[in-house]
Structures are given as structure tokens and as C-alpha cells.
Design a protein around this motif. Structure first.
Motif, PDB file in Angstrom:
ATOM      1  N   ALA A  94       1.978  -6.110   9.369  1.00  0.00           N
ATOM      2  CA  ALA A  94       2.555  -4.877   8.799  1.00  0.00           C
ATOM      3  C   ALA A  94       4.024  -5.099   8.444  1.00  0.00           C
ATOM      4  CB  ALA A  94       2.415  -3.730   9.795  1.00  0.00           C
ATOM      5  N   LEU A  95       4.726  -5.840   9.314  1.00  0.00           N
ATOM      6  CA  LEU A  95       6.157  -6.071   9.047  1.00  0.00           C
ATOM      7  C   LEU A  95       6.351  -7.005   7.852  1.00  0.00           C
ATOM      8  CD1 LEU A  95       7.600  -6.425  12.668  1.00  0.00           C
ATOM      9  CD2 LEU A  95       7.762  -4.478  11.127  1.00  0.00           C
ATOM     10  N   VAL A  96       5.446  -7.975   7.698  1.00  0.00           N
ATOM     11  CA  VAL A  96       5.545  -8.890   6.550  1.00  0.00           C
ATOM     12  C   VAL A  96       5.319  -8.108   5.250  1.00  0.00           C
ATOM     13  CG1 VAL A  96       4.432 -10.838   5.382  1.00  0.00           C
ATOM     14  CG2 VAL A  96       4.896 -10.971   7.823  1.00  0.00           C
ATOM     15  N   ILE A  97       4.284  -7.254   5.259  1.00  0.00           N
ATOM     16  CA  ILE A  97       4.014  -6.433   4.069  1.00  0.00           C
ATOM     17  C   ILE A  97       5.200  -5.496   3.808  1.00  0.00           C
ATOM     18  CG2 ILE A  97       2.506  -4.611   3.134  1.00  0.00           C
ATOM     19  CD1 ILE A  97       0.192  -6.051   4.626  1.00  0.00           C
ATOM     20  N   GLY A 128       7.893  -7.341   2.093  1.00  0.00           N
ATOM     21  CA  GLY A 128       7.587  -7.510   0.668  1.00  0.00           C
ATOM     22  C   GLY A 128       7.934  -6.253  -0.113  1.00  0.00           C
ATOM     23  N   VAL A 129       7.556  -5.092   0.449  1.00  0.00           N
ATOM     24  CA  VAL A 129       7.868  -3.814  -0.212  1.00  0.00           C
ATOM     25  C   VAL A 129       9.380  -3.649  -0.322  1.00  0.00           C
ATOM     26  CG1 VAL A 129       7.677  -1.301   0.016  1.00  0.00           C
ATOM     27  CG2 VAL A 129       5.717  -2.741   0.554  1.00  0.00           C
ATOM     28  N   LEU A 130      10.077  -4.034   0.751  1.00  0.00           N
ATOM     29  CA  LEU A 130      11.543  -3.931   0.777  1.00  0.00           C
ATOM     30  C   LEU A 130      12.165  -4.791  -0.325  1.00  0.00           C
ATOM     31  CD1 LEU A 130      12.748  -2.273   3.139  1.00  0.00           C
ATOM     32  CD2 LEU A 130      13.690  -4.394   4.012  1.00  0.00           C
ATOM     33  N   VAL A 131      11.633  -6.006  -0.497  1.00  0.00           N
ATOM     34  CA  VAL A 131      12.153  -6.906  -1.537  1.00  0.00           C
ATOM     35  C   VAL A 131      11.945  -6.272  -2.918  1.00  0.00           C
ATOM     36  CG1 VAL A 131      11.772  -9.137  -2.695  1.00  0.00           C
ATOM     37  CG2 VAL A 131      11.880  -9.033  -0.207  1.00  0.00           C
ATOM     38  N   LEU A 132      10.734  -5.722  -3.143  1.00  0.00           N
ATOM     39  CA  LEU A 132      10.429  -5.120  -4.450  1.00  0.00           C
ATOM     40  C   LEU A 132      11.341  -3.923  -4.732  1.00  0.00           C
ATOM     41  CD1 LEU A 132       6.532  -5.250  -4.566  1.00  0.00           C
ATOM     42  CD2 LEU A 132       8.145  -6.639  -5.852  1.00  0.00           C
ATOM     43  N   LEU A 133      11.528  -3.075  -3.710  1.00  0.00           N
ATOM     44  CA  LEU A 133      12.369  -1.886  -3.913  1.00  0.00           C
ATOM     45  C   LEU A 133      13.832  -2.283  -4.122  1.00  0.00           C
ATOM     46  CD1 LEU A 133      10.792   0.593  -1.327  1.00  0.00           C
ATOM     47  CD2 LEU A 133      10.729   0.767  -3.808  1.00  0.00           C
ATOM     48  N   THR A 134      14.276  -3.333  -3.409  1.00  0.00           N
ATOM     49  CA  THR A 134      15.658  -3.798  -3.593  1.00  0.00           C
ATOM     50  C   THR A 134      15.836  -4.328  -5.015  1.00  0.00           C
ATOM     51  OG1 THR A 134      15.706  -4.435  -1.274  1.00  0.00           O
ATOM     52  CG2 THR A 134      17.454  -5.325  -2.659  1.00  0.00           C
ATOM     53  N   LEU A 160      13.404   5.710  -0.644  1.00  0.00           N
ATOM     54  CA  LEU A 160      12.026   5.309  -0.329  1.00  0.00           C
ATOM     55  C   LEU A 160      12.029   4.126   0.642  1.00  0.00           C
ATOM     56  CD1 LEU A 160       9.262   6.300  -1.238  1.00  0.00           C
ATOM     57  CD2 LEU A 160       9.233   4.512  -2.951  1.00  0.00           C
ATOM     58  N   MET A 161      12.971   3.214   0.417  1.00  0.00           N
ATOM     59  CA  MET A 161      13.107   2.026   1.260  1.00  0.00           C
ATOM     60  C   MET A 161      13.351   2.441   2.719  1.00  0.00           C
ATOM     61  SD  MET A 161      15.955  -0.887   0.590  1.00  0.00           S
ATOM     62  CE  MET A 161      15.654  -0.963  -1.137  1.00  0.00           C
ATOM     63  N   LEU A 162      14.236   3.416   2.887  1.00  0.00           N
ATOM     64  CA  LEU A 162      14.578   3.882   4.236  1.00  0.00           C
ATOM     65  C   LEU A 162      13.370   4.537   4.904  1.00  0.00           C
ATOM     66  CD1 LEU A 162      17.237   3.668   5.710  1.00  0.00           C
ATOM     67  CD2 LEU A 162      17.816   5.972   4.946  1.00  0.00           C
ATOM     68  N   VAL A 163      12.695   5.434   4.152  1.00  0.00           N
ATOM     69  CA  VAL A 163      11.536   6.164   4.700  1.00  0.00           C
ATOM     70  C   VAL A 163      10.422   5.176   5.043  1.00  0.00           C
ATOM     71  CG1 VAL A 163       9.729   7.843   4.141  1.00  0.00           C
ATOM     72  CG2 VAL A 163      12.077   8.294   3.466  1.00  0.00           C
ATOM     73  N   LEU A 164      10.138   4.248   4.097  1.00  0.00           N
ATOM     74  CA  LEU A 164       9.028   3.306   4.318  1.00  0.00           C
ATOM     75  C   LEU A 164       9.300   2.368   5.482  1.00  0.00           C
ATOM     76  CD1 LEU A 164       7.829   2.355   0.734  1.00  0.00           C
ATOM     77  CD2 LEU A 164       6.644   3.721   2.438  1.00  0.00           C
ATOM     78  N   SER A 165      10.557   1.922   5.644  1.00  0.00           N
ATOM     79  CA  SER A 165      10.806   0.996   6.759  1.00  0.00           C
ATOM     80  C   SER A 165      10.567   1.693   8.091  1.00  0.00           C
ATOM     81  CB  SER A 165      12.192   0.350   6.692  1.00  0.00           C
ATOM     82  OG  SER A 165      13.089   1.127   6.035  1.00  0.00           O
ATOM     83  N   VAL A 166      10.938   2.968   8.199  1.00  0.00           N
ATOM     84  CA  VAL A 166      10.686   3.705   9.448  1.00  0.00           C
ATOM     85  C   VAL A 166       9.169   3.837   9.667  1.00  0.00           C
ATOM     86  CG1 VAL A 166      10.934   5.949  10.587  1.00  0.00           C
ATOM     87  CG2 VAL A 166      12.864   4.961   9.354  1.00  0.00           C
ATOM     88  N   GLN A 167       8.430   4.176   8.586  1.00  0.00           N
ATOM     89  CA  GLN A 167       6.980   4.356   8.709  1.00  0.00           C
ATOM     90  C   GLN A 167       6.283   3.052   9.088  1.00  0.00           C
ATOM     91  OE1 GLN A 167       5.870   6.049   4.945  1.00  0.00           O
ATOM     92  NE2 GLN A 167       6.079   8.108   5.742  1.00  0.00           N
TER      93      GLN A 167
END
Lengths: 122, 339
Positions: free
Chosen positions: B173-176, B179-185, B221-228
Motif C-alpha cells: 500500500a505504501l509503495v502504491i 507512486g501516486v505521490l510521484v504522479l501528483l507531484t 489531494l496528495m495530503l488527503v491520500l497520504s493520510v488515507q
């Protein structure tokens, strides 16, 4: 710039930047955006902006040394030829005639020209 | 009804409300992806167009809700999506002949782009720290984690699939999430440095406001998703007895409310913008009001016509390179995270 104008886009871009320099909005040393940045913002091909920068560099207004940011230069004005003065006098005469055609009274035209003369930087 | 069916039903109805609300209200001067000017949506023709669109949206939504009641989860999502696409494309075809020519005057700033604000960098760092802390917590308590590790959760918030404890199952989950974090950045940086700042002078206020709003979205979105994601990754550690995600179905509905709330917030910001005559791109280069193909335009990223962010100019080779790069990041992340 106006995309519908018959005047070439690169001439319009060069003309606008030249105007900003002459009116003192842009000063010697000020940077200009990169060719790709300005072409992206204006929505024109980058060759158009490159051609405008080349024209301004040829006139001595900007320095476009390879690999560096284009900058406004401290330009040394060339000595104008007598025929140049005559050519611009002729263009002014036509502009005044155009204003008269539109209905501007002579006093108003005089005032406009006076305001413009006062705004010219030495 | 099971909690999963209720969650899906609420989700479908919420999406239906947003699909009903959004396309008819975004972007002054653009109506269903066509430059019509600001007055057309309020005319009789405009109102009839909205009714036509809503018929498709609610047909799809009601049908999808009925399928959800009978437990057809995948099919219900497909039917709602199909209803939206049919409604959008048919409405676009109806409005397209009414397109007006955009203005021909163009202006651009000579100043450098403002770039990424300091708070944007701060959000990226905070999100990385949130995911990193969870990774450290999992690593430090690795021995305490169960041998049969939960790797998937249902709509009710209960774990419904397990796998042996390995790097992939524990840190997947953390790896995925990374990846999401990289895309949003990358998205945020592309908007900050690569979006168009010029165009017709009368559209300048809406253009700069659009950029500022759109830059906030991926960062928030990055902030919300990382917490989730951290919540999911740490569930086996926090709830070793039940493996239920804290909040259960509320977690999914809450996430949806946050995302849809973001969409409504964008629409609200749009409604506050001064009058606009469109986005300065030619209508003939937009296909279905969604896909932009203009070889004359050097822009790689252009504002989407439905107002929901940016899309690519598919005539630019860099767009296709970007698509391949994003697909590679997604594929690598999925491979590392899920195996």
C-alpha cells in the motif's frame, strides 16, 4: 498581438517589445522570457518568437548570446540617415490625416502629439 | 442490504448529483466543451440542452443504482459511466454547430513564471514524511505483524483477501501510495511551470484563477491520500484483531465526499470568476469536447473544457512521451506494490 492582423506575427511581437523598451517599461539588463516560454504563452510556433528576437538583436535592442537568457542591452543609437527622418515625417503626416478623417479636431491632435512627445524618454 | 451495497448505492447517487451539477455550470463562455459565449446557457436553447444531458445522466444513475441493489457492482459502475459519456457526447454534438469564433488578440507576461509556492513544497515534504513514518513503523514492528497479512479490503472496511507476510504484502500500500505521490507531484510541477499564462486579455483573470485553483487540487489531494493510505497500511498494526479499517464504510464515503467536495469547490470558484469568452483554443481542434489535437499550438498542457484541470495536446510528441512516462510509473508501482 492580433492573430487576424495581416502583419506577420514575428513583426508584431518584435514591435511590442521594442515599444516597451522605448517607453522605459523594459530597461537595460532586464531578462526576456525564453523562446519556448513566450511561444507557449502566446500560442505561436517557437520559430516565430525566435525570429522576433533575431530582429530585435539585429537592431541592437537585445542580446541573444547562445545559451544565455535574452536581455535588454544598453543600446548605442545609430546615426539616422536624412532619408529616415523624411520617411517618418511622411508616416506622421498620414497618421494625422487619418485622425482628421475620423473627426479629431486640430487642437486635440496637437494635444495628443504633445502628450506623446513629452512621454519620449531621452 | 449489505453495508457494501449501501456504500455503493450512496456512492452512485453522490456521483449522479455531481455529474448532474458539474458540466452545465463550469467555465463561463464554454458550454459542454463548445465556445458559446456566456449568455447561451441561460437561453431557452441552453436550458433545453441541459434537460437533454440530465435525461442521460439520471437514466444511467437510476439503472446503475438498480444494478447495485442486485449486487452487480462492476456493471453498475460501467452503466453510470456509459450514461455520462453518452450524455456528454450527444450534448456536445448538439451544441457544436453553435460555436462562436474565439478572440484573435493575444497577450503574454514577460516575467518568469511564479513557479511552485513555498507551501506547495511543504505539502510534498509533509506527504513524504507521512508515508515514510508509516514505513518506519511497519519495519520496526515487523515481527508483531500477522503471518497471513490482509492485502485487500471490501466496501464495508473489512479485510477480504489475505497473503503470506512478505515485503509486497506489508509495504504494498505504501509503495502504491508513493507512486501516486510521484504522479501528483509531477502534475503540480507541470501546472506550476508548464501551463500557459497568455491568451486573450479579457480571459486573463479567469486564466490565472484557473491555474491557481488547479495547482491547489493535486497538492491537497496528495495530503488527503497520504493520510488515507497510511491508515490502510497501518490497519494490521492498529487493529490486529479485526483488520477493519478505522471508520469502515465511512472511510470510503468520507473519501468520496472529500474528492467530490473538491470538484464542487472548483465549480464554486469558477462561478466567482469574471466574465470569460472561452479558453482561446479553436473549437475545431476539440474532439467530443474532450480531446485536443492542434499541431499549430506549442502547448503540451491545455485547460480542459469541462473546467476539471488540464488535458494534453495530443498533436505534441511530448504529450505521448508524458503518457508513456506516467504509464511506466503506474506499471512499476503496481508491480512493486502488488506483484
Amino acid at each position: 498581438m492580433d492573430l487576424a492582423s495581416p502583419e506577420a506575427a514575428y513583426r508584431q511581437i518584435a514591435g511590442q517589445i521594442r515599444l516597451l523598451i522605448v517607453e522605459g517599461v523594459l530597461n537595460p539588463g532586464d531578462p526576456l522570457p525564453g523562446v519556448r516560454r513566450l511561444s507557449l504563452d502566446l500560442g505561436v510556433h517557437h520559430n516565430t518568437v525566435a525570429e522576433a528576437y533575431r530582429q530585435l538583436a539585429n537592431e541592437g535592442w537585445i542580446d541573444v548570446s547562445h545559451g544565455k537568457t535574452a536581455r535588454i542591452t544598453d543600446r548605442e543609437a545609430p546615426v539616422p540617415a536624412p532619408s529616415d527622418a523624411e520617411r517618418f515625417r511622411d508616416r506622421l503626416r498620414h497618421l494625422v490625416a487619418e485622425m482628421r478623417t475620423m473627426g479629431f479636431p486640430a487642437a486635440r491632435i496637437h494635444q495628443e502629439l504633445q502628450n506623446f512627445t513629452d512621454s519620449i524618454k531621452p | 442490504m449489505t453495508p457494501a451495497a449501501i456504500t455503493l448505492l450512496i456512492t452512485i447517487l453522490l456521483v449522479g448529483v455531481v455529474l448532474d451539477y458539474v458540466p452545465s455550470r463550469v467555465r463561463r463562455g464554454i458550454f459542454f466543451g463548445v465556445t458559446t459565449g456566456g449568455e447561451f446557457p441561460h437561453s431557452e436553447g441552453g436550458r433545453a440542452t441541459i434537460r437533454h444531458y440530465r435525461f442521460w445522466i439520471w437514466s444511467g444513475t437510476v439503472f446503475a443504482a438498480m444494478l447495485a441493489l442486485f449486487g452487480q457492482i462492476g456493471l453498475s459502475v460501467f452503466v453510470q459511466l456509459a450514461g455520462f459519456l453518452a450524455g456528454w457526447v450527444l450534448t456536445w454534438k448538439r451544441v457544436r454547430p453553435l460555436a462562436i469564433q474565439p478572440g484573435t488578440t493575444r497577450a503574454a507576461p514577460l516575467s518568469p513564471p511564479e513557479g511552485m509556492p513555498a507551501w506547495g513544497f511543504a505539502i510534498v515534504v509533509i506527504s513524504v514524511l507521512i508515508l515514510g513514518s508509516a514505513a518506519v513503523a511497519l519495519q520496526m514492528n515487523y515481527e508483531l505483524l500477522p503471518d497471513q497479512y490482509p492485502v485487500h479490503w471490501g466496501a464495508s472496511g473489512a479485510a477480504d483477501r489475505f497473503a503470506p507476510k512478505t515485503f509486497r504484502s506489508v509495504f504494498g500500500a505504501l509503495v502504491i501510495g508513493s507512486g501516486v505521490l510521484v504522479l501528483l507531484t509531477l502534475t503540480a510541477f507541470a501546472i506550476a511551470y508548464g501551463s500557459r499564462r497568455g491568451g486573450s486579455p479579457e480571459n486573463e483573470p479567469s486564466r490565472s484563477s484557473f491555474r491557481s485553483v488547479m495547482l491547489r487540487l493535486p497538492l491537497l489531494l496528495m495530503l488527503v491520500l497520504s493520510v488515507q493510505i497510511v491508515l490502510i497500511a497501518l490497519t494490521p498494526l492498529l487493529r490486529p484483531d479485526t483488520f477493519r479499517i478505522p471508520g469502515g464504510p465511512l472511510y470510503i464515503i468520507g473519501s468520496l465526499v472529500v474528492i467530490l467536495g473538491g470538484v464542487v469547490w472548483v465549480i464554486h470558484k469558477w462561478s466567482e470568476l469574471p466574465g470569460s469568452s472561452g479558453d482561446d483554443t479553436p473549437d475545431e481542434c476539440w474532439h467530443w469536447g474532450m480531446f485536443y489535437y492542434n499541431p499549430q499550438d506549442p502547448a503540451v498542457m491545455v485547460e480542459r473544457r469541462d473546467g476539471m484541470g488540464y488535458t494534453l495536446n495530443f498533436a505534441q510528441p511530448l504529450s505521448w512521451i508524458g503518457i508513456v512516462a506516467v504509464a511506466s510509473i503506474v506499471a512499476t508501482t503496481m508491480w512493486l506494490g502488488k506483484g
